[in-house]
Design a protein around this motif. Structure first.
Motif, PDB file in Angstrom:
ATOM      1  N   TYR A   2      45.884  45.195  40.391  1.00  0.00           N
ATOM      2  CA  TYR A   2      44.995  44.322  41.145  1.00  0.00           C
ATOM      3  C   TYR A   2      45.640  43.925  42.467  1.00  0.00           C
ATOM      4  CZ  TYR A   2      42.252  44.032  36.932  1.00  0.00           C
ATOM      5  OH  TYR A   2      41.474  44.359  35.848  1.00  0.00           O
ATOM      6  N   ILE A   4      45.964  40.889  45.127  1.00  0.00           N
ATOM      7  CA  ILE A   4      45.822  39.437  45.077  1.00  0.00           C
ATOM      8  C   ILE A   4      46.214  38.828  46.419  1.00  0.00           C
ATOM      9  CG2 ILE A   4      46.488  37.314  43.860  1.00  0.00           C
ATOM     10  CD1 ILE A   4      45.253  39.347  41.930  1.00  0.00           C
ATOM     11  N   LEU A   8      46.789  32.515  47.132  1.00  0.00           N
ATOM     12  CA  LEU A   8      46.323  32.105  45.802  1.00  0.00           C
ATOM     13  C   LEU A   8      47.475  32.021  44.805  1.00  0.00           C
ATOM     14  CD1 LEU A   8      43.040  34.189  45.557  1.00  0.00           C
ATOM     15  CD2 LEU A   8      43.294  31.779  46.194  1.00  0.00           C
ATOM     16  N   ASN A  22      46.297  28.810  42.939  1.00  0.00           N
ATOM     17  CA  ASN A  22      45.207  28.723  41.965  1.00  0.00           C
ATOM     18  C   ASN A  22      45.753  29.118  40.597  1.00  0.00           C
ATOM     19  OD1 ASN A  22      42.910  29.994  40.361  1.00  0.00           O
ATOM     20  ND2 ASN A  22      41.797  28.981  42.029  1.00  0.00           N
ATOM     21  N   VAL A  25      44.161  32.143  38.775  1.00  0.00           N
ATOM     22  CA  VAL A  25      44.587  33.443  39.310  1.00  0.00           C
ATOM     23  C   VAL A  25      45.996  33.759  38.829  1.00  0.00           C
ATOM     24  CG1 VAL A  25      45.067  34.766  41.409  1.00  0.00           C
ATOM     25  CG2 VAL A  25      43.053  33.280  41.312  1.00  0.00           C
ATOM     26  N   PHE A  28      45.755  34.869  35.338  1.00  0.00           N
ATOM     27  CA  PHE A  28      45.174  36.211  35.284  1.00  0.00           C
ATOM     28  C   PHE A  28      46.234  37.279  35.526  1.00  0.00           C
ATOM     29  CE2 PHE A  28      43.438  39.942  37.351  1.00  0.00           C
ATOM     30  CZ  PHE A  28      42.407  40.298  36.500  1.00  0.00           C
ATOM     31  N   CYS A  29      47.167  37.005  36.425  1.00  0.00           N
ATOM     32  CA  CYS A  29      48.181  37.990  36.804  1.00  0.00           C
ATOM     33  C   CYS A  29      49.222  38.241  35.716  1.00  0.00           C
ATOM     34  CB  CYS A  29      48.876  37.559  38.090  1.00  0.00           C
ATOM     35  SG  CYS A  29      47.813  37.673  39.546  1.00  0.00           S
ATOM     36  N   ILE A  97      41.368  40.070  43.827  1.00  0.00           N
ATOM     37  CA  ILE A  97      41.010  38.653  43.830  1.00  0.00           C
ATOM     38  C   ILE A  97      41.513  38.105  45.157  1.00  0.00           C
ATOM     39  CG2 ILE A  97      41.197  36.418  42.687  1.00  0.00           C
ATOM     40  CD1 ILE A  97      42.055  37.985  40.139  1.00  0.00           C
ATOM     41  N   LYS A  99      40.923  35.366  48.697  1.00  0.00           N
ATOM     42  CA  LYS A  99      40.558  34.001  49.057  1.00  0.00           C
ATOM     43  C   LYS A  99      39.114  33.919  49.552  1.00  0.00           C
ATOM     44  CE  LYS A  99      40.829  29.691  49.874  1.00  0.00           C
ATOM     45  NZ  LYS A  99      39.651  29.281  49.114  1.00  0.00           N
ATOM     46  N   GLU A 140      38.644  33.703  44.124  1.00  0.00           N
ATOM     47  CA  GLU A 140      39.250  32.858  43.104  1.00  0.00           C
ATOM     48  C   GLU A 140      38.199  32.001  42.391  1.00  0.00           C
ATOM     49  OE1 GLU A 140      39.224  30.119  46.699  1.00  0.00           O
ATOM     50  OE2 GLU A 140      39.281  32.269  46.304  1.00  0.00           O
ATOM     51  N   ILE A 143      36.962  33.986  39.292  1.00  0.00           N
ATOM     52  CA  ILE A 143      37.899  34.371  38.233  1.00  0.00           C
ATOM     53  C   ILE A 143      37.602  33.599  36.947  1.00  0.00           C
ATOM     54  CG2 ILE A 143      39.778  32.763  38.781  1.00  0.00           C
ATOM     55  CD1 ILE A 143      40.177  36.444  37.789  1.00  0.00           C
TER      56      ILE A 143
END
Length: 148
Positions: A2, A4, A8, A22, A25, A28-29, A97, A99, A140, A143
């Protein structure tokens, strides 16, 4: 893999020198491959810098300077960085993902050029480059909706 937006993840690359960290986020990573980019910082624009928005097809900062070329340069550098990272990992780019509302990273809505926080339909220059390659781009804000 992904792509990013660095802001974020807490990188201080936002126009005002801050970030947009965030937690969703970041969560998620965890356990996923990702490539961190900030098209504006990669373009060589300073941090901090005046805010910029799309006005009539150009990206103009609040002081009236046309910064379109710098933004486009940063978008291209970011795209190349993401492609190289995916190739290095031997993975496809599964999505990005980025901003929300940014003239670089906005997906679906961007600021309208009045510097009043008003939104209009559109994509930032980097988000557009990813979309042109068929890469799904979300913000974000999405997500939390489980878009990936």
């Amino acid at each position: 893999m992904y792509v990013i937006s660095g802001c974020l993840l807490g990188h201080n690359c936002k126009y005002n020198g801050g970030n947009n960290r965030n937690e969703a986020v970041i969560e998620f990573c965890k356990g996923r491959s990702f490539c961190v980019v900030c098209p504006e910082a990669l373009s060589g624009l300073p941090v901090p810098r005046p805010p910029a928005e799309y006005i009539g097809g150009h990206i103009v900062d609040k002081e009236g300077s046309d910064v379109t070329k710098a933004f486009e340069k940063g978008a291209q550098i970011s795209l190349e960085k993401a492609i190289k990272e995916a190739e290095k990992l031997g993975e496809p780019i599964d999505g990005a993902i980025l901003k929300a509302n940014s003239p670089s990273c906005g997906s679906g809505q961007i600021y309208d050029g009045t510097f009043t926080g008003t939104l209009t339909a559109g994509y930032g220059c980097f988000a557009g480059k990813l979309r042109d390659r068929g890469i799904k781009v979300i913000s974000e804000k999405e997500i939390m909706d489980g878009k990936f």
